[in-house]
Design a protein around this motif. Sequence first.
Motif, short mmCIF file in Angstrom:
data_model
loop_
_atom_site.label_atom_id
_atom_site.label_comp_id
_atom_site.label_asym_id
_atom_site.label_seq_id
_atom_site.Cartn_x
_atom_site.Cartn_y
_atom_site.Cartn_z
N ARG A 244 0.84 -1.21 0.00
CA ARG A 244 0.00 0.00 0.00
C ARG A 244 0.87 1.25 0.00
O ARG A 244 0.57 2.24 -0.69
CB ARG A 244 -0.93 -0.01 1.22
CG ARG A 244 -2.11 -0.95 1.10
CD ARG A 244 -3.13 -0.72 2.20
NE ARG A 244 -2.64 -1.19 3.48
CZ ARG A 244 -2.84 -2.43 3.95
NH1 ARG A 244 -3.49 -3.32 3.21
NH2 ARG A 244 -2.39 -2.77 5.13
N MET A 245 1.92 1.22 0.75
CA MET A 245 2.85 2.35 0.84
C MET A 245 3.45 2.66 -0.52
O MET A 245 3.53 3.82 -0.93
CB MET A 245 3.95 1.98 1.84
CG MET A 245 4.90 3.08 2.23
SD MET A 245 6.14 2.41 3.41
CE MET A 245 6.84 3.93 4.02
N LYS A 246 3.85 1.62 -1.24
CA LYS A 246 4.48 1.79 -2.55
C LYS A 246 3.50 2.42 -3.54
O LYS A 246 3.86 3.30 -4.34
CB LYS A 246 4.98 0.46 -3.07
CG LYS A 246 5.82 0.54 -4.33
CD LYS A 246 6.40 -0.81 -4.72
CE LYS A 246 7.29 -0.70 -5.95
NZ LYS A 246 7.85 -2.02 -6.33
N VAL A 247 2.25 1.96 -3.50
CA VAL A 247 1.24 2.48 -4.42
C VAL A 247 0.84 3.91 -4.05
O VAL A 247 0.78 4.80 -4.91
CB VAL A 247 -0.01 1.56 -4.41
CG1 VAL A 247 -1.15 2.21 -5.19
CG2 VAL A 247 0.33 0.20 -5.01
N GLU A 248 0.57 4.14 -2.78
CA GLU A 248 0.03 5.44 -2.35
C GLU A 248 1.08 6.55 -2.32
O GLU A 248 0.77 7.70 -2.59
CB GLU A 248 -0.62 5.28 -0.97
CG GLU A 248 -1.85 4.40 -0.99
CD GLU A 248 -2.36 4.07 0.40
OE1 GLU A 248 -1.86 4.67 1.39
OE2 GLU A 248 -3.26 3.21 0.53
N ALA A 252 7.23 9.96 -4.41
CA ALA A 252 7.77 10.58 -3.20
C ALA A 252 8.57 9.56 -2.38
O ALA A 252 9.64 9.88 -1.84
CB ALA A 252 6.64 11.17 -2.35
N LEU A 253 8.06 8.34 -2.30
CA LEU A 253 8.77 7.28 -1.58
C LEU A 253 10.06 6.91 -2.31
O LEU A 253 11.11 6.76 -1.69
CB LEU A 253 7.87 6.04 -1.44
CG LEU A 253 8.50 4.82 -0.78
CD1 LEU A 253 8.94 5.14 0.65
CD2 LEU A 253 7.53 3.65 -0.78
N GLU A 254 9.97 6.78 -3.62
CA GLU A 254 11.16 6.47 -4.42
C GLU A 254 12.22 7.56 -4.26
O GLU A 254 13.42 7.28 -4.14
CB GLU A 254 10.79 6.29 -5.89
CG GLU A 254 11.94 5.83 -6.75
CD GLU A 254 11.51 5.61 -8.19
OE1 GLU A 254 12.39 5.27 -9.02
OE2 GLU A 254 10.32 5.77 -8.50
N ASP A 255 11.78 8.81 -4.25
CA ASP A 255 12.72 9.92 -4.08
C ASP A 255 13.42 9.85 -2.73
O ASP A 255 14.63 10.05 -2.63
CB ASP A 255 11.95 11.24 -4.20
CG ASP A 255 12.86 12.45 -3.99
OD1 ASP A 255 13.70 12.73 -4.87
OD2 ASP A 255 12.74 13.10 -2.93
N ALA A 287 13.79 -4.06 -0.32
CA ALA A 287 12.63 -4.93 -0.09
C ALA A 287 11.51 -4.68 -1.10
O ALA A 287 10.79 -5.60 -1.49
CB ALA A 287 12.10 -4.72 1.34
N LEU A 288 11.37 -3.41 -1.54
CA LEU A 288 10.30 -3.06 -2.48
C LEU A 288 10.72 -3.23 -3.94
O LEU A 288 9.95 -2.91 -4.84
CB LEU A 288 9.85 -1.61 -2.24
CG LEU A 288 9.13 -1.35 -0.91
CD1 LEU A 288 8.84 0.14 -0.76
CD2 LEU A 288 7.85 -2.16 -0.82
#
Length: 347
Positions: A244-248, A252-255, A287-288
């Motif tokens: 869910r974190m990766k999708v939502e 921004a998470l990748e950055d 992990a992602l």
Amino acid sequence: MEPRIDFESVAVSSRIRLARNFKDYPFPARLMRDPHAEEQASEMIRILAAELTSLEEFRLYEMSGISDEDAELLKERHLISRDLIGHRGISAALVSEDESISVMINEEDHVREQYFIKGFDLNRAYERISGIDEIISDSIPFAYDEELGYLTACPTNLGTGLRASVMLFLPALSRRGRIGSVVRILMRLGLTVRGAFGEGSGAEGDLFQISNEITLGSSETEILDVVGQAVEKLVDMELAERLRMKVEEGRALEDKIMRAYGVLTHCRLLEEREFYSRIADLKLGVALGMFKPCGPRDDRMEKLDALALAMRPGGINFKSGAALSHEEQSAYRAEYVAKEIAELGLL
């Protein structure tokens, strides 16, 4: 219970600890005040060292004879505790060659036997430490009561004296505000959540230690089952929350993860607190699947965990061969970490 492959990105390590006291000696708190404390402690240490070194290679560390720097390094590696260091006049530790077994003598109890294993395998860890426990009890009888079980300094260790714990990497549950509800659920099951260094420590690097709170009234098998089932559930929750974190959070998470990679591979000074925050980001990225795929045996998470353990102050002083200042440690950490991460070939 066979460990699942997807546990590897969540379950860092498992530990079984047994608390024991000898029948004919004062408990450590009283022993400290005994006029013959050093004689009795020396006798216990001598007997245990003789028994264990006849089994395999163990190194004896008598706390009264090692430096503060060596004591700190052993504590960072989870081989001894603050309480053991505090009892320097009577305490010691026997550590196996591969550091999977640590037997602390005259900590809170006469004996704290610990077995560590990477990943999630409480049953195997228990089987291994049980053999050590039998050898010790053959040399000096344990304090035992038919109703209360093994007698210990703290009432929470009465009974089996067994503490089963698993270190979990829970960045998604932690960062998305789920840990509070997780803690409340675990408490209802008689379990507790602590930081990487046990009671009173913070959840540094998104690491949480899950263990049973009480040892009286449950068998060893029941304790292992309850902790194991809770860990299984937490792993499923963490993996689902990561998706869910990766999708939502997307770009921004990748950055955030790529910024962590940039800092860790190009900075010149790296403070300990920032290092653990950034290394947790990097582990989450691995992990992602945000970095280059690895071969069939992906050991990058394991290597990052080893790197995190090695870059504490005591570990840095050990590697450098000198007692470095705070700024010198930050510079050493930055250079060492950049080299180690570059060798992982993440990009």
